[in-house]
Scaffold this motif. Structure first.
Motif, PDB file in Angstrom:
ATOM      1  N   PRO A  44       0.767  -1.090   0.033  1.00  0.00           N
ATOM      2  CA  PRO A  44      -0.129  -0.073   0.092  1.00  0.00           C
ATOM      3  C   PRO A  44       0.868   1.403  -0.121  1.00  0.00           C
ATOM      4  O   PRO A  44       0.271   2.534  -0.126  1.00  0.00           O
ATOM      5  CB  PRO A  44      -0.856  -0.053   1.235  1.00  0.00           C
ATOM      6  CG  PRO A  44       0.011  -1.137   2.105  1.00  0.00           C
ATOM      7  CD  PRO A  44       0.494  -2.101   1.197  1.00  0.00           C
TER       8      PRO A  44
ATOM      9  N   GLN B  56      -1.323   2.412  -6.471  1.00  0.00           N
ATOM     10  CA  GLN B  56      -1.889   1.525  -7.226  1.00  0.00           C
ATOM     11  C   GLN B  56      -2.574   1.695  -8.603  1.00  0.00           C
ATOM     12  O   GLN B  56      -2.862   2.698  -8.915  1.00  0.00           O
ATOM     13  CB  GLN B  56      -3.346   1.176  -6.512  1.00  0.00           C
ATOM     14  CG  GLN B  56      -3.015   0.778  -4.885  1.00  0.00           C
ATOM     15  CD  GLN B  56      -1.901  -0.379  -4.805  1.00  0.00           C
ATOM     16  OE1 GLN B  56      -1.933  -1.266  -5.104  1.00  0.00           O
ATOM     17  NE2 GLN B  56      -0.763  -0.117  -4.068  1.00  0.00           N
TER      18      GLN B  56
ATOM     19  N   ARG C 261     -17.709  -6.767  -7.583  1.00  0.00           N
ATOM     20  CA  ARG C 261     -16.325  -6.532  -7.531  1.00  0.00           C
ATOM     21  C   ARG C 261     -16.306  -4.801  -7.048  1.00  0.00           C
ATOM     22  O   ARG C 261     -15.288  -4.599  -6.640  1.00  0.00           O
ATOM     23  CB  ARG C 261     -15.926  -6.778  -8.895  1.00  0.00           C
ATOM     24  CG  ARG C 261     -14.281  -6.713  -9.074  1.00  0.00           C
ATOM     25  CD  ARG C 261     -13.788  -6.577 -10.591  1.00  0.00           C
ATOM     26  NE  ARG C 261     -14.249  -5.657 -11.443  1.00  0.00           N
ATOM     27  CZ  ARG C 261     -14.195  -4.249 -11.120  1.00  0.00           C
ATOM     28  NH1 ARG C 261     -13.419  -3.816 -10.089  1.00  0.00           N
ATOM     29  NH2 ARG C 261     -14.706  -3.429 -12.073  1.00  0.00           N
TER      30      ARG C 261
ATOM     31  N   LYS D 298     -16.458  -4.580  -3.649  1.00  0.00           N
ATOM     32  CA  LYS D 298     -14.942  -4.988  -2.968  1.00  0.00           C
ATOM     33  C   LYS D 298     -14.098  -3.915  -3.239  1.00  0.00           C
ATOM     34  O   LYS D 298     -13.374  -3.852  -2.126  1.00  0.00           O
ATOM     35  CB  LYS D 298     -14.711  -6.436  -3.663  1.00  0.00           C
ATOM     36  CG  LYS D 298     -13.516  -7.002  -2.765  1.00  0.00           C
ATOM     37  CD  LYS D 298     -13.205  -8.474  -3.848  1.00  0.00           C
ATOM     38  CE  LYS D 298     -11.608  -8.837  -3.442  1.00  0.00           C
ATOM     39  NZ  LYS D 298     -11.321 -10.083  -4.150  1.00  0.00           N
ATOM     40  N   SER D 299     -13.926  -3.237  -4.238  1.00  0.00           N
ATOM     41  CA  SER D 299     -12.823  -2.252  -4.518  1.00  0.00           C
ATOM     42  C   SER D 299     -13.258  -1.348  -3.684  1.00  0.00           C
ATOM     43  O   SER D 299     -12.323  -0.643  -3.149  1.00  0.00           O
ATOM     44  CB  SER D 299     -13.065  -1.819  -6.022  1.00  0.00           C
ATOM     45  OG  SER D 299     -12.396  -3.004  -6.748  1.00  0.00           O
TER      46      SER D 299
ATOM     47  N   GLU E  47     -14.580  -1.223  -0.744  1.00  0.00           N
ATOM     48  CA  GLU E  47     -14.425  -1.544   0.855  1.00  0.00           C
ATOM     49  C   GLU E  47     -12.908  -1.492   0.991  1.00  0.00           C
ATOM     50  O   GLU E  47     -12.540  -1.082   1.892  1.00  0.00           O
ATOM     51  CB  GLU E  47     -14.881  -2.935   0.938  1.00  0.00           C
ATOM     52  CG  GLU E  47     -16.567  -2.748   1.204  1.00  0.00           C
ATOM     53  CD  GLU E  47     -17.083  -2.033   2.073  1.00  0.00           C
ATOM     54  OE1 GLU E  47     -16.662  -1.798   3.205  1.00  0.00           O
ATOM     55  OE2 GLU E  47     -18.117  -1.373   1.548  1.00  0.00           O
ATOM     56  N   SER E  48     -12.129  -2.054  -0.014  1.00  0.00           N
ATOM     57  CA  SER E  48     -10.577  -2.035  -0.111  1.00  0.00           C
ATOM     58  C   SER E  48     -10.241  -0.743   0.049  1.00  0.00           C
ATOM     59  O   SER E  48      -9.140  -0.269   0.848  1.00  0.00           O
ATOM     60  CB  SER E  48     -10.099  -2.752  -1.109  1.00  0.00           C
ATOM     61  OG  SER E  48      -8.809  -2.715  -1.254  1.00  0.00           O
ATOM     62  N   TRP E  49     -10.792   0.218  -0.718  1.00  0.00           N
ATOM     63  CA  TRP E  49     -10.440   1.887  -0.811  1.00  0.00           C
ATOM     64  C   TRP E  49     -10.499   2.146   0.593  1.00  0.00           C
ATOM     65  O   TRP E  49      -9.594   2.871   1.284  1.00  0.00           O
ATOM     66  CB  TRP E  49     -11.191   2.337  -1.900  1.00  0.00           C
ATOM     67  CG  TRP E  49     -10.897   3.848  -1.743  1.00  0.00           C
ATOM     68  CD1 TRP E  49     -11.564   4.659  -1.181  1.00  0.00           C
ATOM     69  CD2 TRP E  49      -9.830   4.548  -2.198  1.00  0.00           C
ATOM     70  NE1 TRP E  49     -11.093   6.140  -1.183  1.00  0.00           N
ATOM     71  CE2 TRP E  49      -9.928   5.891  -2.100  1.00  0.00           C
ATOM     72  CE3 TRP E  49      -8.783   4.242  -2.986  1.00  0.00           C
ATOM     73  CZ2 TRP E  49      -8.962   6.860  -2.331  1.00  0.00           C
ATOM     74  CZ3 TRP E  49      -7.670   5.110  -3.566  1.00  0.00           C
ATOM     75  CH2 TRP E  49      -7.722   6.411  -2.940  1.00  0.00           C
ATOM     76  N   LYS E  50     -11.845   2.097   1.208  1.00  0.00           N
ATOM     77  CA  LYS E  50     -12.026   2.643   2.489  1.00  0.00           C
ATOM     78  C   LYS E  50     -10.948   2.312   3.505  1.00  0.00           C
ATOM     79  O   LYS E  50     -10.802   3.082   4.470  1.00  0.00           O
ATOM     80  CB  LYS E  50     -13.506   2.288   2.880  1.00  0.00           C
ATOM     81  CG  LYS E  50     -14.628   2.880   2.269  1.00  0.00           C
ATOM     82  CD  LYS E  50     -15.885   2.402   2.462  1.00  0.00           C
ATOM     83  CE  LYS E  50     -17.119   2.782   1.556  1.00  0.00           C
ATOM     84  NZ  LYS E  50     -18.320   2.081   2.115  1.00  0.00           N
ATOM     85  N   LYS E  51     -10.671   0.866   3.596  1.00  0.00           N
ATOM     86  CA  LYS E  51      -9.799   0.354   4.379  1.00  0.00           C
ATOM     87  C   LYS E  51      -8.326   0.931   4.546  1.00  0.00           C
ATOM     88  O   LYS E  51      -7.761   1.194   5.322  1.00  0.00           O
ATOM     89  CB  LYS E  51      -9.744  -1.217   4.197  1.00  0.00           C
ATOM     90  CG  LYS E  51      -9.136  -1.917   5.490  1.00  0.00           C
ATOM     91  CD  LYS E  51      -9.181  -3.349   5.070  1.00  0.00           C
ATOM     92  CE  LYS E  51      -7.788  -4.101   5.676  1.00  0.00           C
ATOM     93  NZ  LYS E  51      -7.581  -5.462   5.054  1.00  0.00           N
ATOM     94  N   GLU E  52      -7.922   1.063   2.911  1.00  0.00           N
ATOM     95  CA  GLU E  52      -6.515   1.455   2.968  1.00  0.00           C
ATOM     96  C   GLU E  52      -6.317   2.815   3.031  1.00  0.00           C
ATOM     97  O   GLU E  52      -5.383   3.729   2.894  1.00  0.00           O
ATOM     98  CB  GLU E  52      -6.137   0.950   1.574  1.00  0.00           C
ATOM     99  CG  GLU E  52      -5.726  -0.666   1.719  1.00  0.00           C
ATOM    100  CD  GLU E  52      -5.209  -1.171   0.286  1.00  0.00           C
ATOM    101  OE1 GLU E  52      -4.940  -0.563  -0.721  1.00  0.00           O
ATOM    102  OE2 GLU E  52      -5.257  -2.629   0.115  1.00  0.00           O
TER     103      GLU E  52
END
Length: 189
Positions: free
Chosen positions: A63, A67, A95, A98-99, A101-106
């Motif tokens: 990270p 990206q 999909r 999922k992208s 959620e990944s964005w919010k987490k990172e």
């Protein structure tokens, strides 16, 4: 019989001219005029090992790096393509979710409302190597936090690795992600 022999002879001549000579001439011209592009626009490290191509998107797992766009084919350069789903297709929606959620987490410091669409959608080929300047800028807070490099320095780095429109008016400016991440890696050594 004469017609058959003439047809075979003509077929052989055309196979040699169109199938062999033409390809040799075009390859020779490409190698002479633009050898870097003719060899796949490969990027090498300091030990002359191939680390990627300027033309094919890469997956950066760490990270602390910028990206690339999402790839529907797992960044596999052996083929290209996209799922070609309608916006309402359940697989596409899953999909994209999922992208997100990944964005919010990172990237907790950057609201989803500032998220450029090219960071959660894939291109038609699934291999596009570039992102928009806005997509790179949206990642700066995360990268600054993880690397300790100032946001101003990262913005300068993004600007230095942004290619302008082709011929000044075709397409949009794009950030060369592989080259940008190589420059970032140099700063974090």
């Amino acid at each position: 019989m004469k017609l058959i022999v003439s047809s075979i002879r003509l077929s052989l001549v055309l196979m040699v001219v169109c199938g062999l000579l033409y390809n040799l001439v075009v390859t020779g011209i490409a190698q002479a005029v633009m050898p870097h592009q003719a060899d796949g626009s490969l990027v090498y490290d300091e030990n002359q090992n191939v680390i990627g191509s300027e033309l094919i998107g890469q997956h950066f797992v760490d990270p602390k790096y910028f990206q690339s766009r999402v790839s529907s084919i797992g960044y596999n350069g052996a083929g290209s393509g996209s799922g070609n789903y309608a916006p309402s297709h359940p697989d596409l929606l899953a999909r994209v979710q999922k992208s997100l959620e990944s964005w919010k987490k990172e990237n907790p410091d950057v609201p989803v409302s500032r998220l450029p669409i090219d960071l959660i959608t894939n291109s038609g080929s699934g291999l596009d190597p570039h992102i928009s300047p806005e997509a790179a800028e949206a990642q700066i807070p995360r990268i600054s936090k993880l690397t300790g490099i100032s946001a101003e320095k990262l913005q300068e780095l993004v600007k230095d690795h942004t290619a302008a429109r082709e011929l000044g008016f075709l397409g949009e400016p794009v950030v060369l992600v592989l080259q940008l991440n190589l420059a970032l890696a140099e700063l974090t050594k």
